[in-house]
Design an enzyme around this catalytic site. Structure first.
Site, PDB file in Angstrom:
ATOM      1  N   SER A 135     -18.461  -3.346 -55.933  1.00  0.00           N
ATOM      2  CA  SER A 135     -19.556  -3.032 -56.857  1.00  0.00           C
ATOM      3  C   SER A 135     -19.776  -4.218 -57.810  1.00  0.00           C
ATOM      4  O   SER A 135     -20.112  -5.312 -57.363  1.00  0.00           O
ATOM      5  CB  SER A 135     -19.236  -1.724 -57.581  1.00  0.00           C
ATOM      6  OG  SER A 135     -20.338  -1.281 -58.329  1.00  0.00           O
ATOM      7  N   HIS A 177     -24.324  -1.174 -53.799  1.00  0.00           N
ATOM      8  CA  HIS A 177     -24.912   0.196 -53.848  1.00  0.00           C
ATOM      9  C   HIS A 177     -26.345   0.119 -53.293  1.00  0.00           C
ATOM     10  O   HIS A 177     -27.271   0.663 -53.888  1.00  0.00           O
ATOM     11  CB  HIS A 177     -24.945   0.737 -55.283  1.00  0.00           C
ATOM     12  CG  HIS A 177     -23.609   0.872 -55.927  1.00  0.00           C
ATOM     13  ND1 HIS A 177     -22.732   1.886 -55.632  1.00  0.00           N
ATOM     14  CD2 HIS A 177     -22.987   0.098 -56.859  1.00  0.00           C
ATOM     15  CE1 HIS A 177     -21.632   1.751 -56.358  1.00  0.00           C
ATOM     16  NE2 HIS A 177     -21.753   0.676 -57.105  1.00  0.00           N
ATOM     17  N   GLU A 204     -22.930   1.372 -49.918  1.00  0.00           N
ATOM     18  CA  GLU A 204     -21.624   1.878 -50.364  1.00  0.00           C
ATOM     19  C   GLU A 204     -20.699   2.055 -49.166  1.00  0.00           C
ATOM     20  O   GLU A 204     -21.137   2.211 -48.039  1.00  0.00           O
ATOM     21  CB  GLU A 204     -21.816   3.205 -51.116  1.00  0.00           C
ATOM     22  CG  GLU A 204     -22.516   2.970 -52.442  1.00  0.00           C
ATOM     23  CD  GLU A 204     -22.719   4.218 -53.287  1.00  0.00           C
ATOM     24  OE1 GLU A 204     -22.285   5.304 -52.868  1.00  0.00           O
ATOM     25  OE2 GLU A 204     -23.332   4.099 -54.371  1.00  0.00           O
TER      26      GLU A 204
END
Lengths: 279, 279
Positions: A135, A177, A204
């Site tokens: 992330s 994401h 993800e």
């Protein structure tokens, strides 16, 4: 820019992960990372700097220990002063793998950017140590980092803000994401400034394992969107005003899943194992 | 398939609009449509079939009258029986322009599909009459229509359902509300079945004016995403299970804005006026 690779050596793997990676049932991304770090000989340092949650580091300690790593330690760098502390730097100097958690990439860049920690991570990667980030940790890996931006599939002037990142490579710009937060527009906008870099959008539970030869392998359950602007015929980025859509002609788009590869040097995509499955 | 164009004639313009087109201040898309229909000589028939709102037809009647059309009439086709009614067909046979409103494209395909109305619209377009559709009306225009699907930027098997549309052309598959509803993944999935068609994603307040020579011109404030799969090197659509991401290598992507063009015959994108602005 990346640290120079020592003579006769090879750079370590660079592993951006799109966030939300599976941690319990078949955690294939984290498992492969532990294997690259030496498996039962692995000594992994976790940097939870991006996160504001107190237990982020401890959580990954448990996961990597559970996957068989010999030694695992979360090392806090919460201030720029922490980044000069010898004992903490010493842990990074010993590690066989470095992992940056999610959170906010601006915490990573504002706290670690330009410090001895950033320099040491680049140096260790050049010497062969794998560096992963999930992330926000993934966004921070490259020289050009997406600091923040807006959602949506078409590129809009002003929809993305770039900032200098850690700089393990300057070959790509990462977004994470990707499917879940609808980010192709801001990735395209980032490329519209300068088509030099390749845009990589990570879903993800999906990671790009980028080997020393610059071949990107997909791991995980989602897809990786590769936008290659090398053949771009036209960009109106210099003409448009903030909030206006950008015209970009002649981009190449690849949607990769596990089994497929993309070489960041030659910019060739390959179906790899998938093509063999097709016969 | 499209109706044959009469000897010596040219097909009429085909104008899919991404929905949410400006109707009051500078309604450039609707204004250009009225001009193509003959301006102050225009006789426009509105088909509000896709909409369940009682005032949709009347609203467009006021707009097109306000833009100077000589005659404007909303003609209701709410049942398949309506589609055989001579007086209503007669209105379409006289019109110099046909406009399909938004709503649900499955209302258009289930009520009009295969009827004398569908045949007549195809025939009038082949004879030179412009046909426009907004939102659901845009999706219905092509031979291959996106009936419904899921959101997100990466292609997922099963994330889109195609159905036969009106069939003014089979050269492209349209998706609308493109930026606003995050639809690039389902458009890519639609192309993964068969790379023959070009994928066209229309932002709101943005229209593709497709001329008799198959050149697409952009009108409006947003962007048009063109995905051309002609050079595709690999698609795993035949291998993946429902819910799995699809691997697609070697797509070409163009982001067009007003001033840029794309030729659906040669598949060449051009910056048009924008390149001249750049000097």
């Amino acid at each position: 820019m990346p640290s120079p690779v020592p003579d006769g050596g090879t750079r370590g793997w660079i592993i951006p992960i799109g966030g939300g990676e599976e941690k319990e049932n078949n955690p294939q991304i984290l498992k492969r990372f532990v294997e690259l770090c030496g498996g039962d000989q692995a000594d992994i340092v976790i940097l939870p700097t991006a996160s504001r949650l107190a237990d982020t580091g401890a959580r990954y300690e448990r996961i990597f220990s559970g996957l068989g790593a010999a030694r695992v330690e979360a090392v806090d760098f919460d201030t720029r002063r922490d980044c000069d502390e010898k004992s903490r730097l010493q842990r990074i100097a010993q590690a066989t793998g470095i992992f940056m958690t999610g959170g906010n990439q601006l915490r990573l860049s504002t706290i670690i950017g330009g410090t001895a920690v950033a320099k040491l991570i680049r140096q260790r990667n050049a010497e062969g140590v794998p560096v992963a980030g999930t992330s926000a940790g993934a966004s921070f890996i490259s020289e050009h980092m997406i600091a923040f931006g807006e959602e949506g599939p078409t590129p809009i002037a002003g929809s993305v803000r770039l900032a200098p990142g850690l700089g393990l490579t300057n070959r790509f710009i990462i977004d994470q994401h990707f499917r879940e937060r609808d980010r192709i527009g801001r990735l395209l906008t980032a490329l519209a400034f300068n088509p030099f870099a390749v845009g990589i959008g990570l879903d993800e539970d999906t990671a790009a394992f980028i080997g020393p030869d610059n071949t990107l392998e997909v791991e995980g359950s989602g897809g990786i969107t590769v936008v290659d602007a090398k053949g771009i015929e036209f960009s109106s980025m210099d003409l448009v005003e903030e909030g206006q859509p950008v015209c970009m002609l002649g981009l190449t788009l690849h949607l990769l899943v596990a089994g497929a590869t993309f070489n960041l040097s030659t910019r060739q995509a390959s179906a790899g194992e998938l093509a063999r499955a097709k016969g």
